[in-house]
Design an enzyme around this catalytic site. Structure first.
Site, PDB file in Angstrom:
ATOM      1  N   TYR A   1       3.495 -11.494   6.452  1.00 59.49           N
ATOM      2  CA  TYR A   1       4.537 -12.248   5.751  1.00 59.49           C
ATOM      3  C   TYR A   1       5.737 -12.335   6.681  1.00 59.49           C
ATOM      4  CZ  TYR A   1       7.861 -13.234   1.915  1.00 59.49           C
ATOM      5  OH  TYR A   1       8.812 -13.781   1.083  1.00 59.49           O
TER       6      TYR A   1
ATOM      7  N   TYR B   1       1.828  -9.263  -8.385  1.00 53.73           N
ATOM      8  CA  TYR B   1       2.430  -8.388  -7.371  1.00 53.73           C
ATOM      9  C   TYR B   1       3.837  -7.957  -7.793  1.00 53.73           C
ATOM     10  CZ  TYR B   1       4.695  -6.803  -3.130  1.00 53.73           C
ATOM     11  OH  TYR B   1       5.396  -6.040  -2.228  1.00 53.73           O
ATOM     12  N   HIS B   2       4.664  -8.935  -8.120  1.00 52.46           N
ATOM     13  CA  HIS B   2       6.067  -8.646  -8.386  1.00 52.46           C
ATOM     14  C   HIS B   2       6.253  -7.933  -9.721  1.00 52.46           C
ATOM     15  CE1 HIS B   2       5.727 -12.127  -5.688  1.00 52.46           C
ATOM     16  NE2 HIS B   2       6.679 -11.514  -5.033  1.00 52.46           N
TER      17      HIS B   2
ATOM     18  N   LYS C   1      25.586  -7.863  -8.893  1.00 57.32           N
ATOM     19  CA  LYS C   1      24.606  -8.389  -7.935  1.00 57.32           C
ATOM     20  C   LYS C   1      25.218  -9.611  -7.249  1.00 57.32           C
ATOM     21  CE  LYS C   1      20.728  -7.845  -7.410  1.00 57.32           C
ATOM     22  NZ  LYS C   1      20.040  -7.152  -6.286  1.00 57.32           N
TER      23      LYS C   1
ATOM     24  N   ASP D   1      20.519 -12.466  -3.903  1.00 58.31           N
ATOM     25  CA  ASP D   1      19.468 -11.451  -4.030  1.00 58.31           C
ATOM     26  C   ASP D   1      19.116 -11.259  -5.502  1.00 58.31           C
ATOM     27  OD1 ASP D   1      17.822  -9.187  -3.881  1.00 58.31           O
ATOM     28  OD2 ASP D   1      19.552  -7.837  -3.875  1.00 58.31           O
TER      29      ASP D   1
ATOM     30  N   HIS E   1      16.409  -9.430  -6.575  1.00 58.13           N
ATOM     31  CA  HIS E   1      15.653  -8.199  -6.829  1.00 58.13           C
ATOM     32  C   HIS E   1      16.555  -7.232  -7.599  1.00 58.13           C
ATOM     33  CE1 HIS E   1      13.085  -9.849  -3.643  1.00 58.13           C
ATOM     34  NE2 HIS E   1      12.136  -9.113  -4.169  1.00 58.13           N
TER      35      HIS E   1
END
Length: 657
Positions: A11, A165-166, A531, A535, A537
């Site tokens: 990746y 996945y996430h 935040k 971003d 996440h």
């Protein structure tokens, strides 16, 4: 004959299209067999490099590709008729696919020959990564339009990559990972079917082009069973719900990136064996083997991996595929009583959770209500509490912490790759030059067409292709659709979640300090979790918010994607006693000073500011020298201890003994 090995990817993408292109060609020369493109956050969230929210984010976690010229440079001298390209792109997937198609046509390639994948799973963006642009309904419409278009025009393309996945990164248990990923697939397939854009006799092809992107954790026996459960449940759903007759179209096709959640900053060399074990979970079982594998690098918890680190991960795959005898045998788990029992258990639990989601009205309704997000925050909170209590052992973190000095990290400043400090300025100059050289009238006309068709039921791929050819940018494309579809802020999932029961006496002591300090100041302590930037996440920020509330703080958390000015305005309005910033994209050296400047201008420069994220040690020292009260990184896994430190900083700032 031995099986063919899976597609091997790393990746990658950073700084600029030209530098990423050079990296891709080097990796392909080393034996990599497919490309996996990482885009930067402005590209993922529909902003040009010169937008206010893009500050500090350009070229950090991926490559900036705001317009067709950048896409041309990204794939220069890479023949797109023979390349298998995976693009990690979701909210702006339609735009990136359109640019990829036009770039291929300029190479003389028929779109029908293109093969690869656009991730394009917007549901998980509301639950984990946060790179959504529009609300669930218009986002699902864009996904539906893309799928209908590719089935007829780019038939070898996977237009959708359902990403469990996430979900695991956000705290999902294997049961939740199965249930929520498959619920997302159902929502998308129902939308395509009900749109009427695909004839009934062609619908099997839609099902057959759906792929999955799955996580693999270190519990590799359980992960092996999870993959077998995925295949079994997908076979059942496609046969019974959608009537798919062709077994090939019912096949569960997936690629994998092994777990980054479990990679540690402490003793990072241990991450190599973690990555190998995680890879085994998706390769050992022939009947449930991944079709494509990409591995993280050992130092991803420290910062941006270097090309050599990526090469090491590629070599892990090559040793397994070409030196071991793994590919010479049929499924080695066939007939195992233990494996079969675990698969059945996972299937039963996943079906029960899927039924709950369907009873709410499906995945979109479960996102809008906050149900799925809150469930993931709760699971993640339980996992964190077990690590803190020592019930879940992590070698080098909460057990076996004694260590010899590591030659890999002796010089931390060279153990990771440093982002090009000129990348943002170069990208801004590039996009401004691009705008100056194009036909603005053609761009305006194409964007007006896009908006007009967005207000109808028309498929938006053709209008998007027209905007690409006219020279529009990603920010202009997304901006035009924002005016039609509106902005959206997803539920944070923080309310109603508690980890207090697992934290015990340590948290009780901190709670007493919070209460005492509040009594001395004559008010309840208020803590703002912010935040800044793009971003998305938010897992760490959410866990901090949950623990702070459990510790007795009044918590202000407004979610992701805020400007420094918005964060400071909230801090002033709520009269907070401490501000905590969470930044995982590498933009801390730009955004933290911006927040500090805004705090000083607002007259709250004396309020303690703490920062958490993937922050190299040298950057942490610079931040602390600039006045940041404390910097926390992944090695600081004890969140109750972090709460105690916050109380220390509040007391010091208010001259309390």
């Amino acid at each position: 004959m031995p099986d063919k090995p899976w597609v091997m990817r790393t990746y990658a993408g950073h700084s600029s299209a030209a530098e990423s292109n050079a990296l891709y060609r080097r990796n392909l020369a080393k034996g990599q067999t497919g490309l996996s493109v990482a885009f930067d956050l402005p590209t993922q969230t529909g902003y040009d490099p010169d937008h206010e929210l893009s500050r500090g984010e350009v070229g950090k976690v991926g490559v900036p590709i705001p317009h067709l010229g950048a896409m041309r440079r990204l794939f220069q001298d890479i023949p797109l008729d023979t390349m298998n390209t995976s693009m990690t792109i979701n909210a702006t997937a339609m735009w990136l696919l359109a640019m990829y198609q036009v770039a291929a046509e300029e190479q003389g390639v028929d779109p029908a020959l293109l093969s690869g994948t656009t991730q394009n799973d917007i549901i998980k963006e509301y639950l984990s990564r946060g790179t959504y642009v529009f609300g669930p309904a218009p986002s699902l419409r864009l996904t539906t339009d893309m799928i209908a278009y590719t089935v007829s025009t780019i038939p070898k393309w996977n237009p959708l990559n359902i990403c469990s996945y996430h979900l695991q990164e956000a705290g999902a248990t294997p049961t939740q990972e199965l249930a929520y990923a498959l619920s997302t697939a159902i929502a998308v397939l129902d939308s395509v079917r009900d749109s009427g854009q695909v004839p009934q006799e062609e619908f099997e092809k839609v099902v057959g082009r759906i792929s999955f992107f799955v996580n693999a954790g270190v519990r590799f026996v359980e992960e092996t069973c999870k993959m077998r459960a995925f295949g079994r449940l997908w076979e059942e759903i496609t046969r019974e719900r959608y009537g798919v007759q062709d077994p090939k179209m019912r096949r569960f096709r997936y690629g994998v990136q092994v777990n980054s959640l479990g990679l540690t900053e402490a003793q990072p060399e241990n991450n190599v064996q973690r990555i190998v074990l995680e890879m085994l979970g998706v390769t050992l079982s022939k009947d449930a083997r991944a079709r494509a594998v990409q591995l993280p690098a050992w130092n991803e918890a420290l910062g941006l991996p270097r090309p050599w680190d990526q090469q090491w991960s590629l070599r892990l795959q090559q040793v397994l595929a070409f030196e071991s005898d793994l590919l010479e045998y049929d499924d080695i788990f066939e007939g195992s009583v233990v494996i079969e029992a675990k698969v059945a258990e996972l299937c039963e639990g996943a079906k029960a959770e899927m039924d709950r989601v369907q009873a709410m009205g499906g995945a979109v309704a479960a996102v809008e209500s906050g149900y799925m997000k809150q469930a993931l925050v709760g699971s993640h909170s339980e996992r964190r509490a077990k690590i803190e209590a020592g019930d879940l052992l992590v070698v080098g973190v909460n057990s076996y912490v004694e260590t010899e000095p590591s030659p890999l990290t002796a010089d931390l400043d060279t153990a990771i790759m440093t982002a090009d400090p000129q990348a943002e300025a170069n990208a801004i100059a590039d996009v401004q030059q691009w705008r100056e050289q194009r036909d603005q009238g053609a761009v305006d006309e194409a964007l007006a067409r896009l908006q007009s068709e967005a207000k109808t039921d028309a498929n938006l791929m053709e209008a998007t292709l027209a905007a690409v050819r006219a020279g529009a940018t990603v920010g202009e494309w997304a901006g035009a659709l924002r005016e039609v579809f509106g902005e959206y802020r997803a539920p944070t999932g923080v309310s109603g979640v508690s980890a207090a029961a697992e934290a015990g006496a340590e948290l009780t002591a901190v709670r007493e300090r919070v209460q005492q300090t509040g009594d001395e100041l004559g008010t309840r302590l208020r803590f703002l979790v912010g935040k800044p930037g793009l971003d998305g996440h938010s897992n760490g920020a959410e866990q901090i918010a949950v623990r702070a509330r459990d510790a007795g703080f009044e918590v202000v958390y407004q979610g992701i994607r805020l400007t420094p000015a918005q964060i400071v305005a909230a801090a002033v309005a709520e009269d907070v006693h401490c501000i905590g910033l969470s930044i995982l994209s590498g933009s801390h050296m730009e955004l933290v000073p911006d927040v500090q400047a805004a705090m000083a201008e607002a007259g709250i420069g004396d309020v303690p500011l703490i920062v958490g994220g993937i922050i190299p040690e040298s950057d942490a020292r610079r931040l602390e020298a600039s006045g940041v009260a404390a910097v926390f990184t992944p090695k600081d896994f004890g969140m109750t201890a972090i709460m105690d430190r916050i109380v220390d900083e509040i007391r010091a700032a208010n001259d309390l003994a």
